[in-house]
Design an enzyme around this catalytic site. Structure first.
Site, mmCIF file in Angstrom:
data_model
loop_
_atom_site.group_PDB
_atom_site.id
_atom_site.type_symbol
_atom_site.label_atom_id
_atom_site.label_comp_id
_atom_site.label_asym_id
_atom_site.label_seq_id
_atom_site.Cartn_x
_atom_site.Cartn_y
_atom_site.Cartn_z
ATOM 1 C CG ASP A 78 28.717 -13.364 17.600
ATOM 2 O OD1 ASP A 78 28.430 -13.448 16.295
ATOM 3 O OD2 ASP A 78 27.820 -12.988 18.262
ATOM 4 C CG ASN A 79 25.943 -16.517 18.440
ATOM 5 O OD1 ASN A 79 26.440 -15.954 19.506
ATOM 6 N ND2 ASN A 79 24.967 -16.368 17.786
ATOM 7 C CG ASP A 134 25.607 -17.302 22.488
ATOM 8 O OD1 ASP A 134 25.568 -17.658 23.578
ATOM 9 O OD2 ASP A 134 26.100 -16.220 21.797
HETATM 10 P P1 AMP Z 1 23.119 -13.001 20.298
HETATM 11 O O1 AMP Z 1 22.797 -12.522 19.012
HETATM 12 O O2 AMP Z 1 22.355 -13.293 21.186
HETATM 13 O O3 AMP Z 1 24.341 -14.057 20.154
HETATM 14 O O4 AMP Z 1 23.730 -11.593 20.602
HETATM 15 C C1 AMP Z 1 24.715 -10.795 19.807
HETATM 16 C C2 AMP Z 1 25.075 -9.743 20.711
HETATM 17 O O5 AMP Z 1 24.314 -8.910 21.196
HETATM 18 C C3 AMP Z 1 25.924 -10.059 21.999
HETATM 19 O O6 AMP Z 1 27.025 -9.163 22.004
HETATM 20 C C4 AMP Z 1 25.053 -9.835 23.080
HETATM 21 O O7 AMP Z 1 25.725 -9.822 24.373
HETATM 22 C C5 AMP Z 1 24.271 -8.856 22.710
HETATM 23 N N1 AMP Z 1 22.883 -8.697 23.323
HETATM 24 C C6 AMP Z 1 21.930 -9.693 23.216
HETATM 25 N N2 AMP Z 1 20.735 -9.149 23.632
HETATM 26 C C7 AMP Z 1 21.075 -8.197 24.531
HETATM 27 C C8 AMP Z 1 20.766 -7.446 25.599
HETATM 28 N N3 AMP Z 1 19.241 -7.599 26.130
HETATM 29 N N4 AMP Z 1 21.335 -6.219 26.108
HETATM 30 C C9 AMP Z 1 22.479 -6.245 25.802
HETATM 31 N N5 AMP Z 1 23.258 -6.774 25.037
HETATM 32 C C10 AMP Z 1 22.534 -7.831 24.406
HETATM 33 MG MG MG Z 2 25.847 -14.583 21.092
#
Ligand code: AMP
Ligand code: MG
Length: 501
Positions: free
Chosen positions: A259-260, A269
């Site tokens: 997803d990243n 990301d």
């Molecule tokens: P990441 O690890 O930052 O790539 O995020 C993984 C998932 O978690 C993605 O779907 C993001 O949109 C979600 N996410 C990360 N931080 C938040 C947050 N503070 N509130 C809602 N969703 C989040």
């Molecule tokens: Mg992400």
């Protein structure tokens, strides 16, 4: 009648041409950002805003900042949160999506390229999964600095157009100032976007998304092969080049989940990512990467795995029958290691100043890296220092040798390197210029990034701005900013980085 003074027509106009919002409704959720209490501009990327056809004066003013904070929508915006899935640290998560990011829309920039404008930290969405949809100031400053540093290093990346304070607190381990990053990307589609539809057996969606992306990013290739094959081939090539580029500057992404992984090969990301100081291939910074899955030297294998996930999602589109599709997928994905190796070796040759290609080069490079690892030599300073060494005069070696715990171990390598340079008739001056153009003097060193973030939480952004300006010219010496070039003292070393989400 007196004529009105000439004012820019519509200074707040975004040149929107939203195409993602035309895709089927189940590709996203339409919603506006959640307004915040007291928007305050931290930083505006003026050159980037101009590139996007926006007026920086307007953007930095009250109305512009309201847009950057999600408190008002510019005319023509069609805000949405994108759906996607993904493998996180190898584990399948069928539903992720933009949980705290909202796409305002796409603009066509001054060069005619389509760019996404997204607000990261803009409030909860249907994909928030219990999260607050917000971002703390620290990760926003971190992403701003590191993504802009990557851009200045010439590495494909999403960009940072602005950072604003929300005037609200977010609850993490403690209460922290909240902020929003305006992120600009060629596309926010990820490998995980394809996985989202593949997991639902939504063949129509896969076809639509594939055709859409080829039309958007590779129109010149349309029709040369099946769209799915074009997309896969491009991703394999771009990811291989991207990860090689990361490794050539000592960058560790830290969360290379599908997803990243951008579908067009941009770095995206920025979470617990970091640049290495002392070289070691097993370096890991991320506090959540317990097993070193995304360690520095694992990155090519992980990216290879991620492109294989795209191939898997695209299987029904790659050929008419399953065996043939599998063969196509295997053939395209199998090119990854070779493409990576070629990009890495070519980059390493440039880093050590070789113009010609010789069979022994890989050995010479690997020997240097092994020495650096055994001697805890600083990655950036070693290569930067190498730029100055001359072929006959050994004076300059003194300074470089000091980067090695056992300085005498550098000598035999330097001798082999000099013979190799002599063999291609290398010219000191030309080589130095060529090497200094690929070996940065400045990278966003962790201890400085942390220092800047700490000052930011105290309301002082002057250090952030200073570091940002230094990182905008990473290949220039800038002796007045030597403190940003130096590695951390033992007590300054940052060993862990956090997503902060
Ligand atoms: P990441 O690890 O930052 O790539 O995020 C993984 C998932 O978690 C993605 O779907 C993001 O949109 C979600 N996410 C990360 N931080 C938040 C947050 N503070 N509130 C809602 N969703 C989040
Ligand atoms: Mg992400």
């Amino acid at each position: 009648m007196p004529t009105a003074p000439a004012k820019p027509a519509n200074p707040g106009r975004f040149n929107f041409a939203n195409s993602y919002a035309r895709l089927p409704e189940h590709f996203f959720a339409r919603l506006a950002p959640t307004p915040v209490a007291a928007p305050q501009l931290i930083q505006l990327n003026r050159p980037l805003s101009v590139e996007l056809g926006l007026d920086p004066e307007w953007l930095g003013g009250e109305q512009g900042v309201a847009v950057l904070a999600g408190n008002s929508l510019p005319p023509g915006a069609e805000p949405l949160a994108m759906a996607y899935a993904g493998h996180q640290f190898g584990a399948w998560v069928p539903q992720l999506g933009d949980g705290r990011a909202i796409l305002l829309g796409e603009v066509v920039d001054r060069k005619g390229r389509r760019r996404d404008i997204q607000l990261k930290g803009a409030g909860p969405t249907p994909f928030s999964r219990g999260g607050d949809g917000r971002a703390a100031l620290g990760p926003v400053l971190r992403e701003y600095l590191i993504s802009e540093a990557m851009a200045a290093l010439g590495i494909p990346t999403t960009r940072a157009m602005a950072a604003v304070l929300t005037g609200e607190l977010v609850v993490r381990e403690t209460r922290l100032a909240g902020a929003i990053l305006t992120r600009v990307a060629q596309s926010h589609v990820r490998v995980g976007t394809f996985q989202f539809f593949a997991a639902r057996d939504d063949r129509r969606a896969l076809i639509e998304l594939t055709d859409y992306l080829v039309g958007r990013h590779y129109p010149e290739l349309a029709g040369t092969a099946r769209a799915a094959r074009i997309l896969l081939r491009e991703l394999v090539q771009r990811q291989a080049g991207l990860v090689a580029a990361w490794m050539l500057v000592g960058f560790i992404h830290g969360v290379m989940n599908t997803d990243n992984t951008s579908i067009v090969g941009e770095t995206i990301d920025y979470g617990p990512c970091a640049f290495m100081d002392a070289y070691h291939p097993e370096t890991v910074f991320s506090s959540i990467d317990h097993y070193g899955r995304y360690a520095y030297a694992n990155q090519q294998a992980m990216a290879h795995g991620n492109v294989a996930r795209l191939a898997q999602s695209l299987l029904p589109l790659l050929a008419d029958n399953p065996e043939e599709a599998l063969a196509v997928a295997r053939e395209e994905v199998a090119r990854f290691p070779e493409l990576f190796q070629a990009a890495w070796l070519a980059g390493m040759r440039r880093k050590i100043g070789l113009r010609e290609e010789r069979a022994e080069d890989r050995g010479l490079i690997e020997e240097l890296l092994a020495l650096m690892a055994a001697n805890r030599a600083d990655f950036t300073l070693t290569f930067r220092g190498l730029c100055r060494l001359e072929t006959v005069d050994l004076q300059g070696d003194q300074e470089l040798r000091r980067l090695f715990e056992r300085p005498e171990e550098f000598e035999p390598w330097a001798q082999s390197w000099r013979s190799r340079l002599a063999a291609e008739g290398s010219d000191d001056r030309q080589r130095r210029a060529a090497m200094e153009a690929v070996n940065p003097a400045f990278i966003p060193r962790n201890h400085r990034v942390e220092e800047v973030i700490r000052a930011g939480y105290q309301g002082d952004f002057s250090r952030f701005r200073e570091l940002l300006a230094v990182l905008a010219a990473p290949f220039a010496d800038q002796p007045e900013f030597i403190r940003y070039a130096r590695p951390p003292r033992p007590e300054e070393v940052v060993t862990k980085t956090f997503c902060g989400t």
